[in-house]
Design a protein around this motif. Structure first.
Motif, mmCIF file in Angstrom:
data_model
loop_
_atom_site.group_PDB
_atom_site.id
_atom_site.type_symbol
_atom_site.label_atom_id
_atom_site.label_comp_id
_atom_site.label_asym_id
_atom_site.label_seq_id
_atom_site.Cartn_x
_atom_site.Cartn_y
_atom_site.Cartn_z
ATOM 1 N N SER A 282 0.820 -1.216 0.000
ATOM 2 C CA SER A 282 0.000 0.000 0.000
ATOM 3 C C SER A 282 0.855 1.267 0.000
ATOM 4 O O SER A 282 0.532 2.236 -0.695
ATOM 5 C CB SER A 282 -0.957 0.015 1.190
ATOM 6 O OG SER A 282 -0.238 -0.037 2.391
ATOM 7 N N GLU A 283 1.987 1.272 0.706
ATOM 8 C CA GLU A 283 2.772 2.519 0.768
ATOM 9 C C GLU A 283 3.291 2.898 -0.616
ATOM 10 O O GLU A 283 3.206 4.035 -1.053
ATOM 11 C CB GLU A 283 3.947 2.351 1.731
ATOM 12 C CG GLU A 283 4.440 3.667 2.336
ATOM 13 C CD GLU A 283 5.285 4.475 1.364
ATOM 14 O OE1 GLU A 283 5.912 3.846 0.500
ATOM 15 O OE2 GLU A 283 5.284 5.704 1.440
ATOM 16 N N MET A 284 3.750 1.846 -1.369
ATOM 17 C CA MET A 284 4.272 2.160 -2.708
ATOM 18 C C MET A 284 3.133 2.512 -3.674
ATOM 19 O O MET A 284 3.349 3.189 -4.675
ATOM 20 C CB MET A 284 5.080 0.984 -3.245
ATOM 21 C CG MET A 284 6.408 0.816 -2.546
ATOM 22 S SD MET A 284 7.365 2.359 -2.492
ATOM 23 C CE MET A 284 8.140 2.303 -4.089
ATOM 24 N N LEU A 285 1.935 2.032 -3.401
ATOM 25 C CA LEU A 285 0.802 2.463 -4.230
ATOM 26 C C LEU A 285 0.585 3.962 -4.032
ATOM 27 O O LEU A 285 0.251 4.692 -4.967
ATOM 28 C CB LEU A 285 -0.465 1.689 -3.844
ATOM 29 C CG LEU A 285 -0.573 0.285 -4.426
ATOM 30 C CD1 LEU A 285 -1.709 -0.485 -3.759
ATOM 31 C CD2 LEU A 285 -0.795 0.340 -5.933
ATOM 32 N N GLY A 286 0.821 4.437 -2.796
ATOM 33 C CA GLY A 286 0.730 5.868 -2.530
ATOM 34 C C GLY A 286 1.808 6.627 -3.291
ATOM 35 O O GLY A 286 1.569 7.694 -3.860
ATOM 36 N N MET A 287 2.993 6.013 -3.363
ATOM 37 C CA MET A 287 4.098 6.648 -4.111
ATOM 38 C C MET A 287 3.762 6.723 -5.598
ATOM 39 O O MET A 287 4.019 7.727 -6.268
ATOM 40 C CB MET A 287 5.362 5.803 -3.905
ATOM 41 C CG MET A 287 6.554 6.204 -4.737
ATOM 42 S SD MET A 287 7.277 7.753 -4.144
ATOM 43 C CE MET A 287 8.721 7.848 -5.192
ATOM 44 N N ALA A 288 3.117 5.672 -6.108
ATOM 45 C CA ALA A 288 2.740 5.684 -7.535
ATOM 46 C C ALA A 288 1.721 6.785 -7.794
ATOM 47 O O ALA A 288 1.790 7.506 -8.787
ATOM 48 C CB ALA A 288 2.163 4.325 -7.926
ATOM 49 N N ALA A 289 0.762 6.955 -6.843
ATOM 50 C CA ALA A 289 -0.261 7.993 -7.016
ATOM 51 C C ALA A 289 0.369 9.380 -6.930
ATOM 52 O O ALA A 289 0.106 10.246 -7.756
ATOM 53 C CB ALA A 289 -1.337 7.842 -5.948
ATOM 54 N N MET A 290 1.263 9.560 -5.934
ATOM 55 C CA MET A 290 1.884 10.875 -5.725
ATOM 56 C C MET A 290 2.806 11.241 -6.897
ATOM 57 O O MET A 290 2.790 12.364 -7.396
ATOM 58 C CB MET A 290 2.673 10.872 -4.426
ATOM 59 C CG MET A 290 3.454 12.125 -4.154
ATOM 60 S SD MET A 290 2.413 13.588 -4.031
ATOM 61 C CE MET A 290 2.288 13.755 -2.265
ATOM 62 N N SER A 291 3.584 10.268 -7.362
ATOM 63 C CA SER A 291 4.532 10.566 -8.451
ATOM 64 C C SER A 291 3.872 10.439 -9.817
ATOM 65 O O SER A 291 4.520 10.632 -10.843
ATOM 66 C CB SER A 291 5.725 9.586 -8.374
ATOM 67 O OG SER A 291 5.259 8.260 -8.588
ATOM 68 N N GLU A 292 2.593 10.064 -9.824
ATOM 69 C CA GLU A 292 1.824 9.934 -11.073
ATOM 70 C C GLU A 292 2.538 9.014 -12.054
ATOM 71 O O GLU A 292 2.738 9.336 -13.231
ATOM 72 C CB GLU A 292 1.532 11.302 -11.679
ATOM 73 C CG GLU A 292 0.759 12.216 -10.716
ATOM 74 C CD GLU A 292 0.208 13.481 -11.368
ATOM 75 O OE1 GLU A 292 0.405 14.578 -10.808
ATOM 76 O OE2 GLU A 292 -0.399 13.373 -12.463
#
Ligand code: COA
Length: 571
Positions: A282-292
């Protein structure tokens, strides 16, 4: 009586070759031009425990594994005890006797066929061949095309050496003889071979892998976890053929991080996991969303929480898939109904990730992972493939430029003139960290609003059942859709005013479609295989609907009869 739609259940101890027997029957039926839908369940242990395989074969399209079996093949007493309540008049049981570990009581009206499977296999010198004795008997008793059965079992066992093959072929022949000596007491027979159709028979996880290959995947990283591992296994065999790469990472956090890095470097990338893995990711999914950064993840759901029921069916990751991350992070969530969706929606999910530069989660489930179904042969080159928007090299490059559609052009690292900062920190249009309050609001709006058009662009949810006003509207998702299709067909045939809606875009939610559907129904029923009624929760949270949850969570799917009975109870 030729049964257009015959359901055979084989059950026994894990390690007795139950799964292979079912696979052989399914393959033989598919090669005989029949529609096939299979379901299997087995224990978490590698050996021992109750294993079951159910094959539904029909001259017509089948959407689920059916209510119960017509023919039951019991390898041991445990399987008999677990299924004897389903031995109703008109069914048939093939059982390991004499020489097995049980002697069943055959109820009135049930056709009983004793076949000494174990004893015969031992005589032939290989207890393992017990399942092939059973298969030979089933082929004679129920008209399962013998030639194709022999072909598929030869394909599988030839690899294990001449001795294994010859013993199994002998066991098959012996099973045929034993069955031929019995009087046929029931009316069951598989539909005659149909004209060959342009179909393949494939399991859900393999179909996801095939979709990844047809979707022109460049990079796949995963960590093995039941029931998702076969996706990586399939991709590992085929991705080199299209110049791609697969890595088995040391854990789920590493695998999603590798996928994110590969995607940032310009590669179309994905991973596949199950609930426990999704939680770690989940944390890296947040990174994917933030970094688009485009990222596609397949979650093959299993019984949760924690280790839970690793080999059993459940649809209980919708909460995690939609909101499983800290902060406000957008993502797209799709769910598949059947094996054909596993191919086509994997391609769609990859396209959406590339086009909208956001995480896309595709939800499959334990029953679909291992369910083999006949699907129209996929045609390479016939699918729309979308690649990410790339910078045209004009003007000053801003990684998060506020474009009209809020989707900013990407530039692979090393592109001249496109050097930029990519970070998980909140940032401005140029990518540099930026903490101004109004900027955080602005970039949130960018990340969330850019995916809103998906709701209108994605095909509307399929509707089924009566047109216009209905007493009961059913909304369901995932592989439960296939069960509801048959339930609705039976109810409409009996004159009930029932309709259904089958959403596959789970998030962002097609709110208008739910409202429109709701406006024509007196009551809304939401069957789903989880404890809390997770889709019902989102319907209450995001729409004006007042859904009536209908939840089961025993590790098994719904049956059409359960849907029919529930609607009748409500009406
Ligand atoms: N002669 C020789 N070999 C035979 C045979 C025969 N007549 N019948 C089956 N076999 C082989 C099969 O080919 C298979 O070997 P393979 O994997 O090399 O192909 C093996 O015996 C098992 O047979 P199969 O029919 O596939 O399964 P089964 O019905 O015996 O059940 C399972 C075994 C599926 C329960 C077990 O193998 C398994 O996979 N357990 C793991 C469950 C899990 O995922 N746990 C993880 C929890 S986190």
């Amino acid at each position: 009586m030729e049964k257009k739609d015959l359901i055979i259940r084989v059950a026994g101890e894990g390690g007795e070759g139950i799964i292979s027997s079912g696979d052989f029957i399914a393959s033989a039926c598919a090669r005989a031009g029949l529609e096939v839908y299979t379901f299997k369940t087995f224990p978490a242990e590698i050996k021992g425990g109750y294993a079951m395989y159910q094959v539904r074969a029909s001259a017509d399209k089948v959407w689920n594994q059916g209510d119960t079996f017509d023919v039951f093949c019991a390898f041991n007493g445990e399987a008999y005890e677990l299924n004897k309540h389903l031995l109703t008049p008109g069914t048939a049981i093939v059982y390991d006797y004499p020489g097995g570990d049980f002697e069943p009581e055959i109820p009135e009206g049930v056709a009983g066929y004793p076949i000494p499977m174990s004893a015969t296999a031992k005589e032939l010198g290989s207890y393992r061949a017990k399942n092939m004795v059973a298969l030979g008997a089933l082929s004679v008793l129920f008209n399962i095309v013998e030639e194709t059965l022999i072909r598929v079992l030869t394909d599988k066992f030839a690899k294990k050496g001449e001795k294994v093959l010859s013993i199994n072929l002998a066991a098959f022949e012996k099973g045929k003889e034993l069955a031929a000596a019995l009087e046929k007491k029931d009316e069951w027979a598989l539909a005659e071979a149909q004209d060959p159709k342009d179909v393949i028979i494939i399991a859900g996880n393999d179909a996801v892998g095939l979709g990844a290959i047809l979707g022109e995947l460049d990079f796949f990283s995963a960590y093995p976890i039941t029931p998702a591992t076969e996706v990586a296994k399939y991709v590992s065999i085929h991705i080199p053929k299209i110049g791609g790469t697969l890595v088995q990472a040391e854990d789920e956090i590493a695998s999603i991080s590798q996928v994110l890095g590969a995607s940032y470097a310009g590669a179309k990338s994905m991973t596949a996991t199950s609930g426990p893995g999704l939680a770690l990711m989940s944390e890296m999914l947040g990174m994917a969303a933030m970094s688009e950064t485009p990222l596609m993840l397949v979650d093959v759901q299993r019984g949760g929480p924690s280790t839970g029921l690793p080999t059993k069916h459940e649809q209980s990751d919708l909460f995690l898939a939609i909101h499983g991350v800290h902060g406000d992070a957008p993502r797209v969530v799709l769910s598949v109904e059947h094996v054909q969706d596993c191919v086509e929606m994997t391609i769609e999910a990859l396209n959406l990730a590339e086009e909208y530069q956001t995480p896309v989660i595709l939800l499959s489930d334990g029953s679909l992972a291992f369910s083999t179904q006949t699907i129209p042969t996929p045609k390479p080159g016939s699918y729309k493939i979308v690649d990410r928007k790339l910078w045209d090299g004009q003007g000053t490059y801003k990684r998060y430029q506020l474009t009209d559609d809020l989707i900013s052009p990407m530039a692979n690292p090393g592109t001249p003139g496109a050097m930029h900062i990519s970070t998980g920190l909140e940032h401005g249009e140029d990518g540099a960290p930026k903490y101004a309050p109004e900027n955080h609001e602005l970039m949130h709006r960018k990340r969330f609003d850019k995916i809103k058009p998906i709701v209108d662009r994605y095909p509307p949810a399929e509707l089924d059942g009566v047109e216009g006003e209905a007493d009961i509207g059913i909304i369901t998702w995932g592989s439960t859709i296939g069960v509801v299709r048959e339930g609705v067909a039976r109810l409409v045939e009996q004159g009930y005013k029932v309709k259904a809606m089958y959403p596959k875009l789970m998030w962002p939610m097609p709110v208008d479609q739910y409202e429109a559907f709701n406006s024509t129904c007196k009551q809304i029923l939401v069957p789903e295989v989880n404890f809390q009624g997770q889709l019902s929760h989102f319907l209450r949270a995001e729409t004006s609907l007042k859904p009536i949850p209908y939840t089961i969570c025993g590790g098994l799917p719904f049956t059409p009869a359960m849907i029919v009975d529930k609607v009748k109870e409500m009406v």
